[in-house]
Design a protein around this motif. Structure first.
Motif, PDB file in Angstrom:
ATOM      1  N   PRO A  54       0.797  -1.235   0.000  1.00 42.11           N
ATOM      2  CA  PRO A  54       0.000   0.000   0.000  1.00 42.11           C
ATOM      3  C   PRO A  54       0.833   1.291   0.000  1.00 42.11           C
ATOM      4  O   PRO A  54       0.307   2.351  -0.317  1.00 42.11           O
ATOM      5  CB  PRO A  54      -0.858  -0.112   1.258  1.00 42.11           C
ATOM      6  CG  PRO A  54      -0.176  -1.112   2.120  1.00 42.11           C
ATOM      7  CD  PRO A  54       0.589  -2.033   1.196  1.00 42.11           C
ATOM      8  N   SER A  55       2.110   1.205   0.306  1.00 38.48           N
ATOM      9  CA  SER A  55       2.935   2.411   0.218  1.00 38.48           C
ATOM     10  C   SER A  55       3.289   2.722  -1.240  1.00 38.48           C
ATOM     11  O   SER A  55       3.684   3.840  -1.560  1.00 38.48           O
ATOM     12  CB  SER A  55       4.203   2.275   1.068  1.00 38.48           C
ATOM     13  OG  SER A  55       5.056   1.267   0.548  1.00 38.48           O
ATOM     14  N   TRP A  56       3.119   1.733  -2.132  1.00 36.54           N
ATOM     15  CA  TRP A  56       3.388   1.913  -3.556  1.00 36.54           C
ATOM     16  C   TRP A  56       2.123   1.973  -4.395  1.00 36.54           C
ATOM     17  O   TRP A  56       2.056   2.727  -5.366  1.00 36.54           O
ATOM     18  CB  TRP A  56       4.254   0.765  -4.089  1.00 36.54           C
ATOM     19  CG  TRP A  56       5.697   0.948  -3.804  1.00 36.54           C
ATOM     20  CD1 TRP A  56       6.394   0.448  -2.741  1.00 36.54           C
ATOM     21  CD2 TRP A  56       6.633   1.709  -4.570  1.00 36.54           C
ATOM     22  NE1 TRP A  56       7.696   0.840  -2.811  1.00 36.54           N
ATOM     23  CE2 TRP A  56       7.875   1.618  -3.924  1.00 36.54           C
ATOM     24  CE3 TRP A  56       6.529   2.448  -5.746  1.00 36.54           C
ATOM     25  CZ2 TRP A  56       9.020   2.251  -4.417  1.00 36.54           C
ATOM     26  CZ3 TRP A  56       7.663   3.073  -6.234  1.00 36.54           C
ATOM     27  CH2 TRP A  56       8.885   2.969  -5.571  1.00 36.54           C
ATOM     28  N   VAL A  57       1.125   1.122  -4.068  1.00 34.51           N
ATOM     29  CA  VAL A  57      -0.059   0.973  -4.918  1.00 34.51           C
ATOM     30  C   VAL A  57      -1.337   1.187  -4.116  1.00 34.51           C
ATOM     31  O   VAL A  57      -1.510   0.613  -3.044  1.00 34.51           O
ATOM     32  CB  VAL A  57      -0.102  -0.435  -5.562  1.00 34.51           C
ATOM     33  CG1 VAL A  57      -1.382  -0.621  -6.361  1.00 34.51           C
ATOM     34  CG2 VAL A  57       1.112  -0.655  -6.458  1.00 34.51           C
ATOM     35  N   GLN A  58      -2.208   2.020  -4.667  1.00 33.80           N
ATOM     36  CA  GLN A  58      -3.544   2.210  -4.091  1.00 33.80           C
ATOM     37  C   GLN A  58      -4.556   1.642  -5.081  1.00 33.80           C
ATOM     38  O   GLN A  58      -4.577   2.029  -6.256  1.00 33.80           O
ATOM     39  CB  GLN A  58      -3.829   3.691  -3.858  1.00 33.80           C
ATOM     40  CG  GLN A  58      -5.203   3.932  -3.283  1.00 33.80           C
ATOM     41  CD  GLN A  58      -5.520   5.404  -3.150  1.00 33.80           C
ATOM     42  OE1 GLN A  58      -5.108   6.216  -3.969  1.00 33.80           O
ATOM     43  NE2 GLN A  58      -6.245   5.740  -2.121  1.00 33.80           N
ATOM     44  N   TRP A  59      -5.366   0.695  -4.613  1.00 36.16           N
ATOM     45  CA  TRP A  59      -6.443   0.122  -5.413  1.00 36.16           C
ATOM     46  C   TRP A  59      -7.708   0.892  -5.081  1.00 36.16           C
ATOM     47  O   TRP A  59      -8.107   0.952  -3.926  1.00 36.16           O
ATOM     48  CB  TRP A  59      -6.632  -1.358  -5.068  1.00 36.16           C
ATOM     49  CG  TRP A  59      -5.486  -2.222  -5.465  1.00 36.16           C
ATOM     50  CD1 TRP A  59      -4.342  -2.450  -4.751  1.00 36.16           C
ATOM     51  CD2 TRP A  59      -5.363  -2.976  -6.666  1.00 36.16           C
ATOM     52  NE1 TRP A  59      -3.515  -3.308  -5.435  1.00 36.16           N
ATOM     53  CE2 TRP A  59      -4.121  -3.659  -6.619  1.00 36.16           C
ATOM     54  CE3 TRP A  59      -6.176  -3.164  -7.776  1.00 36.16           C
ATOM     55  CZ2 TRP A  59      -3.691  -4.498  -7.639  1.00 36.16           C
ATOM     56  CZ3 TRP A  59      -5.745  -4.000  -8.789  1.00 36.16           C
ATOM     57  CH2 TRP A  59      -4.519  -4.653  -8.720  1.00 36.16           C
ATOM     58  N   ARG A  60      -8.338   1.479  -6.082  1.00 38.98           N
ATOM     59  CA  ARG A  60      -9.551   2.278  -5.861  1.00 38.98           C
ATOM     60  C   ARG A  60     -10.773   1.620  -6.483  1.00 38.98           C
ATOM     61  O   ARG A  60     -10.716   1.123  -7.592  1.00 38.98           O
ATOM     62  CB  ARG A  60      -9.402   3.675  -6.474  1.00 38.98           C
ATOM     63  CG  ARG A  60      -8.401   4.540  -5.774  1.00 38.98           C
ATOM     64  CD  ARG A  60      -8.463   5.939  -6.325  1.00 38.98           C
ATOM     65  NE  ARG A  60      -7.428   6.768  -5.730  1.00 38.98           N
ATOM     66  CZ  ARG A  60      -7.049   7.930  -6.203  1.00 38.98           C
ATOM     67  NH1 ARG A  60      -7.613   8.418  -7.295  1.00 38.98           N
ATOM     68  NH2 ARG A  60      -6.112   8.621  -5.597  1.00 38.98           N
ATOM     69  N   GLY A  61     -11.891   1.688  -5.750  1.00 41.50           N
ATOM     70  CA  GLY A  61     -13.181   1.298  -6.306  1.00 41.50           C
ATOM     71  C   GLY A  61     -13.298  -0.143  -6.736  1.00 41.50           C
ATOM     72  O   GLY A  61     -13.630  -0.419  -7.873  1.00 41.50           O
ATOM     73  N   GLY A  62     -13.023  -1.034  -5.871  1.00 41.08           N
ATOM     74  CA  GLY A  62     -13.159  -2.451  -6.193  1.00 41.08           C
ATOM     75  C   GLY A  62     -12.071  -3.255  -5.518  1.00 41.08           C
ATOM     76  O   GLY A  62     -11.124  -2.701  -4.967  1.00 41.08           O
ATOM     77  N   ARG A  63     -12.218  -4.545  -5.558  1.00 48.90           N
ATOM     78  CA  ARG A  63     -11.241  -5.424  -4.931  1.00 48.90           C
ATOM     79  C   ARG A  63      -9.943  -5.438  -5.715  1.00 48.90           C
ATOM     80  O   ARG A  63      -9.947  -5.387  -6.949  1.00 48.90           O
ATOM     81  CB  ARG A  63     -11.808  -6.837  -4.839  1.00 48.90           C
ATOM     82  CG  ARG A  63     -12.975  -6.920  -3.866  1.00 48.90           C
ATOM     83  CD  ARG A  63     -13.569  -8.286  -3.762  1.00 48.90           C
ATOM     84  NE  ARG A  63     -12.549  -9.306  -3.500  1.00 48.90           N
ATOM     85  CZ  ARG A  63     -12.753 -10.595  -3.604  1.00 48.90           C
ATOM     86  NH1 ARG A  63     -13.924 -11.048  -3.957  1.00 48.90           N
ATOM     87  NH2 ARG A  63     -11.769 -11.448  -3.360  1.00 48.90           N
TER      88      ARG A  63
END
Length: 70
Positions: A54-63
């Motif tokens: 999570p410090s590199w990638v943010q997943w938005r709006g869904g799994r």
């Protein structure tokens, strides 16, 4: 500071827009597409492992890791 890589919500037709530091780099239909975008951006070393950091990638709006149509 927010994550530099954002994997946006799945589109109505499938796939997720990917941005790196605010720049659109493509539409991913699976994790392999995202890894390729990261490789092209110079983040190829262990890029696959970055997807769950999570410090590199943010997943938005869904799994995370889901690319089906919304």
């Amino acid at each position: 500071m927010s994550a530099p890589i954002v994997i946006h919500r799945p589109s109505a037709t499938g796939g997720r827009r990917v941005t790196i530091r605010g720049q659109i780099v493509g539409l991913a239909h699976d994790d392999a597409d995202v890894v390729e975008f990261l490789r092209r951006a110079g983040l190829g070393v262990d890029a696959e492992q970055l997807l769950d950091d999570p410090s590199w990638v943010q997943w938005r709006g869904g799994r995370a890791h889901r690319y089906e149509a919304a």
